[in-house]
Design an enzyme around this catalytic site. Structure first.
Site, mmCIF file in Angstrom:
data_model
loop_
_atom_site.group_PDB
_atom_site.id
_atom_site.type_symbol
_atom_site.label_atom_id
_atom_site.label_comp_id
_atom_site.label_asym_id
_atom_site.label_seq_id
_atom_site.Cartn_x
_atom_site.Cartn_y
_atom_site.Cartn_z
ATOM 1 N N CYS A 1 37.879 -75.678 -23.909
ATOM 2 C CA CYS A 1 37.985 -75.517 -22.470
ATOM 3 C C CYS A 1 39.342 -76.310 -22.052
ATOM 4 O O CYS A 1 39.809 -76.084 -21.053
ATOM 5 C CB CYS A 1 36.861 -76.038 -21.794
ATOM 6 S SG CYS A 1 35.240 -75.340 -22.405
ATOM 7 N N HIS B 1 33.294 -71.129 -14.958
ATOM 8 C CA HIS B 1 33.903 -71.892 -16.072
ATOM 9 C C HIS B 1 34.644 -70.563 -16.858
ATOM 10 O O HIS B 1 33.812 -70.096 -17.721
ATOM 11 C CB HIS B 1 32.964 -72.818 -16.863
ATOM 12 C CG HIS B 1 33.852 -73.660 -17.730
ATOM 13 N ND1 HIS B 1 34.938 -73.503 -18.092
ATOM 14 C CD2 HIS B 1 33.227 -74.792 -18.933
ATOM 15 C CE1 HIS B 1 35.306 -74.611 -18.853
ATOM 16 N NE2 HIS B 1 34.447 -75.372 -19.293
ATOM 17 N N HIS C 1 37.527 -81.292 -13.545
ATOM 18 C CA HIS C 1 36.781 -80.345 -14.339
ATOM 19 C C HIS C 1 35.825 -79.715 -14.037
ATOM 20 O O HIS C 1 35.372 -78.570 -13.910
ATOM 21 C CB HIS C 1 36.706 -80.902 -15.765
ATOM 22 C CG HIS C 1 36.417 -80.163 -16.772
ATOM 23 N ND1 HIS C 1 37.219 -78.813 -17.189
ATOM 24 C CD2 HIS C 1 35.498 -79.733 -17.751
ATOM 25 C CE1 HIS C 1 36.622 -78.142 -18.074
ATOM 26 N NE2 HIS C 1 35.648 -78.769 -18.596
#
Length: 399
Positions: free
Chosen positions: A160, A328, A293
Protein backbone atom coordinates in the site's frame (compact mmCIF):
# COMPACT_ATOMS: atom_id res chain seq x y z
CA UNK A 1 17.13 23.92 2.41
CA UNK A 2 15.54 21.54 -0.10
CA UNK A 3 13.94 23.45 -2.99
CA UNK A 4 11.50 20.69 -3.79
CA UNK A 5 10.63 18.98 -7.05
CA UNK A 6 7.97 20.61 -9.25
CA UNK A 7 4.64 18.88 -9.94
CA UNK A 8 3.32 20.07 -13.32
CA UNK A 9 0.58 17.58 -14.14
CA UNK A 10 -1.89 15.24 -12.41
CA UNK A 11 -4.25 12.54 -13.61
CA UNK A 12 -6.70 10.43 -11.62
CA UNK A 13 -9.55 7.96 -11.95
CA UNK A 14 -11.27 6.52 -8.90
CA UNK A 15 -14.68 5.53 -7.60
CA UNK A 16 -15.52 9.20 -6.99
CA UNK A 17 -14.50 10.57 -10.38
CA UNK A 18 -13.13 9.86 -13.83
CA UNK A 19 -10.61 12.71 -13.66
CA UNK A 20 -9.05 15.12 -11.19
CA UNK A 21 -11.84 17.69 -11.48
CA UNK A 22 -14.56 15.12 -10.74
CA UNK A 23 -12.62 13.79 -7.75
CA UNK A 24 -12.36 17.29 -6.27
CA UNK A 25 -16.08 17.87 -6.79
CA UNK A 26 -16.85 14.66 -4.87
CA UNK A 27 -14.43 15.48 -2.07
CA UNK A 28 -16.01 18.89 -1.55
CA UNK A 29 -19.60 17.62 -1.66
CA UNK A 30 -19.26 14.56 0.61
CA UNK A 31 -19.95 12.20 -2.30
CA UNK A 32 -18.60 8.77 -1.40
CA UNK A 33 -17.77 6.11 -3.99
CA UNK A 34 -18.42 3.17 -1.66
CA UNK A 35 -21.06 0.69 -2.83
CA UNK A 36 -21.86 -2.98 -3.25
CA UNK A 37 -19.87 -4.97 -5.84
CA UNK A 38 -21.39 -4.94 -9.33
CA UNK A 39 -18.58 -5.83 -11.75
CA UNK A 40 -17.01 -8.92 -10.15
CA UNK A 41 -18.88 -12.20 -9.75
CA UNK A 42 -17.73 -13.13 -6.28
CA UNK A 43 -19.45 -15.03 -3.49
CA UNK A 44 -18.63 -12.07 -1.24
CA UNK A 45 -20.55 -9.49 -3.30
CA UNK A 46 -23.26 -9.12 -0.67
CA UNK A 47 -20.89 -9.35 2.29
CA UNK A 48 -18.67 -6.32 1.74
CA UNK A 49 -18.62 -2.84 0.23
CA UNK A 50 -15.98 -1.48 -2.17
CA UNK A 51 -14.85 1.63 -4.01
CA UNK A 52 -15.63 0.50 -7.55
CA UNK A 53 -15.04 2.51 -10.73
CA UNK A 54 -18.24 2.53 -12.78
CA UNK A 55 -16.58 2.27 -16.20
CA UNK A 56 -16.28 -1.31 -17.49
CA UNK A 57 -13.21 -2.66 -19.25
CA UNK A 58 -15.07 -2.43 -22.56
CA UNK A 59 -15.77 1.23 -21.95
CA UNK A 60 -12.14 1.92 -21.06
CA UNK A 61 -10.85 0.03 -24.12
CA UNK A 62 -13.14 2.00 -26.42
CA UNK A 63 -12.06 5.24 -24.78
CA UNK A 64 -8.39 4.37 -25.35
CA UNK A 65 -8.89 2.88 -28.83
CA UNK A 66 -7.73 -0.60 -27.80
CA UNK A 67 -8.93 -3.97 -29.06
CA UNK A 68 -11.53 -5.77 -26.89
CA UNK A 69 -10.13 -7.93 -24.09
CA UNK A 70 -6.57 -6.91 -24.92
CA UNK A 71 -5.49 -5.41 -21.58
CA UNK A 72 -6.22 -6.16 -17.96
CA UNK A 73 -7.96 -3.47 -15.91
CA UNK A 74 -4.87 -2.20 -14.07
CA UNK A 75 -3.08 -0.80 -17.16
CA UNK A 76 -6.38 0.48 -18.60
CA UNK A 77 -6.93 2.61 -15.52
CA UNK A 78 -3.26 3.59 -15.45
CA UNK A 79 -3.23 4.79 -19.06
CA UNK A 80 -6.30 6.96 -18.48
CA UNK A 81 -4.72 8.65 -15.45
CA UNK A 82 -1.23 9.00 -16.94
CA UNK A 83 -2.55 10.58 -20.13
CA UNK A 84 -4.54 13.12 -18.13
CA UNK A 85 -1.40 14.03 -16.16
CA UNK A 86 0.66 14.48 -19.33
CA UNK A 87 -2.05 16.61 -20.91
CA UNK A 88 -2.20 18.93 -17.90
CA UNK A 89 1.58 19.23 -17.93
CA UNK A 90 1.37 20.41 -21.55
CA UNK A 91 3.75 17.74 -22.83
CA UNK A 92 3.52 17.45 -26.62
CA UNK A 93 6.79 15.58 -27.13
CA UNK A 94 7.45 13.11 -24.33
CA UNK A 95 10.94 12.40 -25.69
CA UNK A 96 12.19 16.00 -25.63
CA UNK A 97 14.15 15.33 -22.43
CA UNK A 98 15.20 12.46 -20.17
CA UNK A 99 11.78 11.14 -19.19
CA UNK A 100 10.91 8.09 -17.11
CA UNK A 101 7.94 6.21 -15.70
CA UNK A 102 7.75 4.75 -12.19
CA UNK A 103 4.52 2.91 -11.46
CA UNK A 104 3.33 1.10 -8.36
CA UNK A 105 0.94 -1.86 -8.35
CA UNK A 106 0.10 -4.90 -6.27
CA UNK A 107 -2.65 -6.58 -8.29
CA UNK A 108 -1.01 -6.21 -11.71
CA UNK A 109 -2.96 -8.24 -14.29
CA UNK A 110 -4.54 -10.49 -11.68
CA UNK A 111 -8.11 -9.71 -12.73
CA UNK A 112 -7.52 -11.31 -16.14
CA UNK A 113 -5.09 -14.05 -15.17
CA UNK A 114 -7.52 -15.36 -12.55
CA UNK A 115 -10.28 -15.31 -15.16
CA UNK A 116 -8.34 -17.60 -17.53
CA UNK A 117 -6.34 -19.56 -14.97
CA UNK A 118 -8.27 -22.80 -15.47
CA UNK A 119 -7.71 -22.65 -19.26
CA UNK A 120 -3.95 -22.54 -18.82
CA UNK A 121 -3.28 -26.18 -19.75
CA UNK A 122 -6.12 -26.39 -22.29
CA UNK A 123 -5.55 -23.46 -24.61
CA UNK A 124 -3.08 -20.75 -25.61
CA UNK A 125 -5.86 -18.33 -26.60
CA UNK A 126 -5.43 -16.16 -23.52
CA UNK A 127 -1.72 -16.58 -22.91
CA UNK A 128 -1.33 -12.78 -23.00
CA UNK A 129 -3.45 -12.50 -19.87
CA UNK A 130 -1.71 -15.39 -18.10
CA UNK A 131 1.64 -13.79 -18.91
CA UNK A 132 0.31 -10.38 -17.84
CA UNK A 133 -0.02 -11.44 -14.21
CA UNK A 134 3.23 -9.90 -13.00
CA UNK A 135 3.37 -6.31 -11.79
CA UNK A 136 5.82 -5.11 -14.44
CA UNK A 137 3.50 -6.00 -17.31
CA UNK A 138 1.01 -3.25 -16.43
CA UNK A 139 3.82 -0.69 -16.15
CA UNK A 140 5.18 -1.63 -19.57
CA UNK A 141 1.74 -1.31 -21.14
CA UNK A 142 1.35 2.17 -19.63
CA UNK A 143 4.82 3.11 -20.89
CA UNK A 144 4.02 1.87 -24.40
CA UNK A 145 0.79 3.86 -24.45
CA UNK A 146 2.71 7.02 -23.49
CA UNK A 147 5.43 6.44 -26.07
CA UNK A 148 8.16 5.75 -23.50
CA UNK A 149 9.68 2.93 -25.54
CA UNK A 150 13.35 3.65 -24.85
CA UNK A 151 13.12 5.33 -21.48
CA UNK A 152 13.69 4.50 -17.84
CA UNK A 153 10.67 2.41 -16.84
CA UNK A 154 10.33 0.54 -13.56
CA UNK A 155 7.76 -0.88 -11.17
CA UNK A 156 7.52 -0.59 -7.39
CA UNK A 157 5.45 -3.11 -5.45
CA UNK A 158 5.68 -2.40 -1.73
CA UNK A 159 2.00 -3.06 -1.06
CA UNK A 160 0.00 0.00 0.00
CA UNK A 161 3.01 2.35 -0.01
CA UNK A 162 3.93 1.50 -3.62
CA UNK A 163 2.94 4.70 -5.41
CA UNK A 164 4.17 6.88 -2.55
CA UNK A 165 7.54 5.21 -3.02
CA UNK A 166 7.26 5.78 -6.77
CA UNK A 167 6.89 9.50 -6.10
CA UNK A 168 9.83 9.43 -3.71
CA UNK A 169 12.08 7.60 -6.19
CA UNK A 170 11.07 9.94 -8.99
CA UNK A 171 11.89 13.01 -6.92
CA UNK A 172 15.25 11.54 -5.95
CA UNK A 173 16.13 10.72 -9.57
CA UNK A 174 15.39 14.27 -10.71
CA UNK A 175 17.36 15.68 -7.81
CA UNK A 176 20.30 13.44 -8.72
CA UNK A 177 20.17 14.53 -12.37
CA UNK A 178 19.29 11.05 -13.63
CA UNK A 179 16.01 12.26 -15.15
CA UNK A 180 14.59 15.62 -16.23
CA UNK A 181 10.99 14.49 -16.08
CA UNK A 182 9.27 11.46 -14.57
CA UNK A 183 5.67 10.25 -14.52
CA UNK A 184 5.08 8.72 -11.08
CA UNK A 185 2.12 7.02 -9.44
CA UNK A 186 0.29 3.75 -9.41
CA UNK A 187 -2.67 1.69 -10.56
CA UNK A 188 -4.64 -1.17 -9.00
CA UNK A 189 -7.96 -2.78 -9.84
CA UNK A 190 -10.31 -4.95 -7.86
CA UNK A 191 -10.02 -8.71 -8.32
CA UNK A 192 -11.31 -11.89 -6.71
CA UNK A 193 -7.79 -12.66 -5.48
CA UNK A 194 -7.59 -9.35 -3.63
CA UNK A 195 -11.06 -9.66 -2.15
CA UNK A 196 -10.45 -13.24 -1.01
CA UNK A 197 -7.04 -12.37 0.40
CA UNK A 198 -8.28 -9.47 2.50
CA UNK A 199 -11.33 -11.50 3.50
CA UNK A 200 -9.06 -14.12 5.08
CA UNK A 201 -7.42 -11.35 7.12
CA UNK A 202 -10.87 -10.47 8.48
CA UNK A 203 -10.34 -6.74 7.98
CA UNK A 204 -13.04 -6.00 5.37
CA UNK A 205 -16.10 -4.02 6.41
CA UNK A 206 -19.65 -4.95 5.48
CA UNK A 207 -20.58 -1.28 5.63
CA UNK A 208 -18.99 2.13 4.99
CA UNK A 209 -15.49 2.42 6.43
CA UNK A 210 -15.08 4.94 9.25
CA UNK A 211 -11.40 5.84 9.81
CA UNK A 212 -10.31 6.66 13.37
CA UNK A 213 -13.73 5.87 14.82
CA UNK A 214 -13.97 3.76 17.96
CA UNK A 215 -16.52 1.50 16.27
CA UNK A 216 -14.70 1.08 12.94
CA UNK A 217 -15.26 -2.33 11.39
CA UNK A 218 -12.50 -2.49 8.79
CA UNK A 219 -11.60 -1.24 5.33
CA UNK A 220 -13.37 -1.05 2.00
CA UNK A 221 -11.19 -2.16 -0.89
CA UNK A 222 -11.07 0.29 -3.79
CA UNK A 223 -9.63 0.59 -7.27
CA UNK A 224 -7.94 3.62 -8.80
CA UNK A 225 -5.06 4.96 -10.83
CA UNK A 226 -3.24 8.22 -10.19
CA UNK A 227 -0.14 9.74 -11.76
CA UNK A 228 1.79 12.96 -11.33
CA UNK A 229 4.33 14.58 -13.63
CA UNK A 230 7.50 15.68 -11.83
CA UNK A 231 9.89 18.00 -13.66
CA UNK A 232 13.24 19.61 -12.95
CA UNK A 233 13.73 23.33 -12.43
CA UNK A 234 15.46 23.50 -15.82
CA UNK A 235 12.43 22.12 -17.67
CA UNK A 236 10.04 24.35 -15.73
CA UNK A 237 12.10 27.44 -16.58
CA UNK A 238 12.74 26.44 -20.19
CA UNK A 239 9.06 25.92 -20.95
CA UNK A 240 7.66 28.48 -18.50
CA UNK A 241 5.62 25.74 -16.85
CA UNK A 242 2.88 26.32 -14.31
CA UNK A 243 3.83 24.51 -11.10
CA UNK A 244 0.93 22.95 -9.21
CA UNK A 245 2.92 22.21 -6.05
CA UNK A 246 6.25 20.76 -4.93
CA UNK A 247 7.40 17.45 -3.52
CA UNK A 248 9.27 18.91 -0.59
CA UNK A 249 10.08 15.91 1.59
CA UNK A 250 9.94 12.14 1.64
CA UNK A 251 10.88 9.30 3.91
CA UNK A 252 10.62 5.51 3.94
CA UNK A 253 11.17 3.10 6.82
CA UNK A 254 10.18 -0.37 7.97
CA UNK A 255 9.14 -1.28 11.47
CA UNK A 256 9.83 -5.01 10.79
CA UNK A 257 7.01 -5.94 13.13
CA UNK A 258 4.60 -8.21 11.24
CA UNK A 259 3.75 -9.32 7.71
CA UNK A 260 0.38 -7.54 7.63
CA UNK A 261 0.16 -5.46 10.81
CA UNK A 262 1.84 -2.26 11.94
CA UNK A 263 3.57 -2.02 15.30
CA UNK A 264 1.20 -0.85 18.03
CA UNK A 265 3.21 2.29 18.70
CA UNK A 266 3.79 3.17 15.03
CA UNK A 267 7.57 2.84 15.10
CA UNK A 268 7.95 2.58 11.31
CA UNK A 269 5.58 5.47 10.72
CA UNK A 270 7.52 7.68 13.14
CA UNK A 271 10.79 6.89 11.36
CA UNK A 272 9.26 7.62 7.94
CA UNK A 273 7.89 10.98 9.10
CA UNK A 274 11.18 11.90 10.77
CA UNK A 275 13.03 11.20 7.53
CA UNK A 276 10.52 13.25 5.53
CA UNK A 277 10.96 16.25 7.83
CA UNK A 278 14.72 15.91 7.59
CA UNK A 279 14.63 15.77 3.80
CA UNK A 280 12.28 18.75 3.58
CA UNK A 281 14.27 20.77 6.09
CA UNK A 282 11.15 21.76 8.02
CA UNK A 283 9.66 21.12 11.45
CA UNK A 284 6.46 19.25 12.41
CA UNK A 285 4.98 22.59 13.45
CA UNK A 286 5.10 23.66 9.78
CA UNK A 287 2.45 21.12 8.76
CA UNK A 288 -1.00 22.61 8.08
CA UNK A 289 -2.88 19.41 7.22
CA UNK A 290 -2.27 15.65 7.39
CA UNK A 291 -3.81 13.31 4.84
CA UNK A 292 -3.66 10.22 7.03
CA UNK A 293 -3.34 6.65 5.79
CA UNK A 294 -6.44 5.93 7.88
CA UNK A 295 -7.65 2.55 6.59
CA UNK A 296 -10.32 2.11 9.31
CA UNK A 297 -8.84 -1.17 10.49
CA UNK A 298 -8.35 -1.62 14.25
CA UNK A 299 -4.59 -2.01 13.90
CA UNK A 300 -3.77 0.71 11.40
CA UNK A 301 -5.70 3.56 12.99
CA UNK A 302 -4.32 2.77 16.44
CA UNK A 303 -0.76 2.55 15.13
CA UNK A 304 -0.98 5.68 12.99
CA UNK A 305 -2.74 7.68 15.70
CA UNK A 306 -0.01 6.86 18.20
CA UNK A 307 2.69 7.72 15.64
CA UNK A 308 1.11 11.14 15.01
CA UNK A 309 0.97 11.87 18.73
CA UNK A 310 4.65 10.93 19.03
CA UNK A 311 5.93 12.87 16.02
CA UNK A 312 3.89 16.01 16.78
CA UNK A 313 4.49 15.78 20.54
CA UNK A 314 0.77 15.64 21.25
CA UNK A 315 -0.05 18.73 19.18
CA UNK A 316 -1.40 17.00 16.05
CA UNK A 317 -2.52 19.35 13.23
CA UNK A 318 -5.87 18.99 11.49
CA UNK A 319 -6.06 15.59 9.84
CA UNK A 320 -8.44 13.30 7.98
CA UNK A 321 -8.49 10.12 5.95
CA UNK A 322 -10.00 10.28 2.46
CA UNK A 323 -10.38 6.49 2.21
CA UNK A 324 -13.99 6.86 3.37
CA UNK A 325 -14.53 8.41 -0.09
CA UNK A 326 -12.55 6.03 -2.31
CA UNK A 327 -11.92 2.90 -0.27
CA UNK A 328 -8.37 1.65 0.14
CA UNK A 329 -6.93 1.67 -3.36
CA UNK A 330 -3.87 -0.40 -2.37
CA UNK A 331 -0.79 0.47 -4.45
CA UNK A 332 -2.51 3.51 -5.94
CA UNK A 333 -3.40 4.98 -2.53
CA UNK A 334 -0.20 6.99 -2.12
CA UNK A 335 -0.52 8.78 -5.47
CA UNK A 336 -4.31 9.21 -5.16
CA UNK A 337 -3.76 10.96 -1.84
CA UNK A 338 -0.77 12.88 -3.18
CA UNK A 339 -3.12 14.45 -5.72
CA UNK A 340 -5.68 15.10 -2.97
CA UNK A 341 -2.88 16.77 -0.99
CA UNK A 342 -2.01 19.02 -3.93
CA UNK A 343 -5.69 19.89 -4.39
CA UNK A 344 -5.85 20.77 -0.70
CA UNK A 345 -2.93 23.16 -1.21
CA UNK A 346 -4.43 24.71 -4.33
CA UNK A 347 -7.87 25.20 -2.84
CA UNK A 348 -6.95 25.80 0.81
CA UNK A 349 -9.26 23.07 2.05
CA UNK A 350 -9.24 20.15 4.47
CA UNK A 351 -11.42 17.20 3.55
CA UNK A 352 -13.91 15.67 5.98
CA UNK A 353 -13.27 12.28 7.57
CA UNK A 354 -16.61 10.76 6.55
CA UNK A 355 -18.47 8.56 9.02
CA UNK A 356 -16.55 9.61 12.12
CA UNK A 357 -18.69 9.76 15.27
CA UNK A 358 -16.86 8.42 18.32
CA UNK A 359 -13.21 9.09 19.27
CA UNK A 360 -11.03 6.05 19.86
CA UNK A 361 -10.67 5.05 23.51
CA UNK A 362 -6.87 4.79 23.30
CA UNK A 363 -6.28 8.51 22.69
CA UNK A 364 -7.97 11.86 22.24
CA UNK A 365 -7.65 12.39 18.49
CA UNK A 366 -10.55 13.78 16.47
CA UNK A 367 -10.25 14.15 12.67
CA UNK A 368 -11.95 16.91 10.72
CA UNK A 369 -15.56 15.93 10.04
CA UNK A 370 -16.73 18.76 7.78
CA UNK A 371 -15.08 20.49 4.84
CA UNK A 372 -12.83 23.17 6.29
CA UNK A 373 -11.37 26.22 4.55
CA UNK A 374 -7.97 27.26 5.82
CA UNK A 375 -4.76 28.71 4.42
CA UNK A 376 -2.65 25.66 3.66
CA UNK A 377 0.99 25.80 2.61
CA UNK A 378 2.31 22.39 3.69
CA UNK A 379 0.63 18.97 3.65
CA UNK A 380 1.92 15.66 5.01
CA UNK A 381 0.60 12.42 3.49
CA UNK A 382 1.16 8.98 4.99
CA UNK A 383 1.09 5.59 3.22
CA UNK A 384 1.73 2.36 5.10
CA UNK A 385 2.02 -1.06 3.48
CA UNK A 386 2.05 -4.71 4.38
CA UNK A 387 5.43 -5.96 5.49
CA UNK A 388 5.83 -2.81 7.60
CA UNK A 389 6.79 -0.59 4.65
CA UNK A 390 5.99 2.98 5.76
CA UNK A 391 6.29 6.07 3.57
CA UNK A 392 5.65 9.76 4.14
CA UNK A 393 5.47 12.55 1.57
CA UNK A 394 5.42 16.29 2.21
CA UNK A 395 3.96 18.72 -0.37
CA UNK A 396 4.24 22.50 -0.40
CA UNK A 397 2.97 25.48 -2.41
CA UNK A 398 6.39 27.06 -2.65
CA UNK A 399 9.72 25.50 -3.54
Amino acid sequence: MNRGIAITGMGLISSIGNNVEENLASLTSNKTGISRITQINTVHKNDIMVGEISQTNDMLEKKLGLAPNSYSRTPLLGIVAAKEAIAQAGISNIKDCKTGLISGTTVGGMDKSEQYFYDYFESDDHWNHINGLHAGDSTQKIADALGLTESFVTTISTACSSSANAIMLGARMIKAGELDRVIVGGSDCLSKFTINGFKTLMILSDTYNTPFDENRKGLNLGEAAAFLVLESDEIVLRENKKVLAYVKGYGNANDAFHQTASSENGDGAVLAMEKAFQTAGIEPSDIDYINAHGTATPNNDLSEGRSLIRIFNGNVPEFSSTKAFTGHTLAAAGSVEAIYSVLALQNNIIYPNLGFKTPMSEFDLVPETILKHKEINTVLSNSFGFGGNCSTLIFTKEA
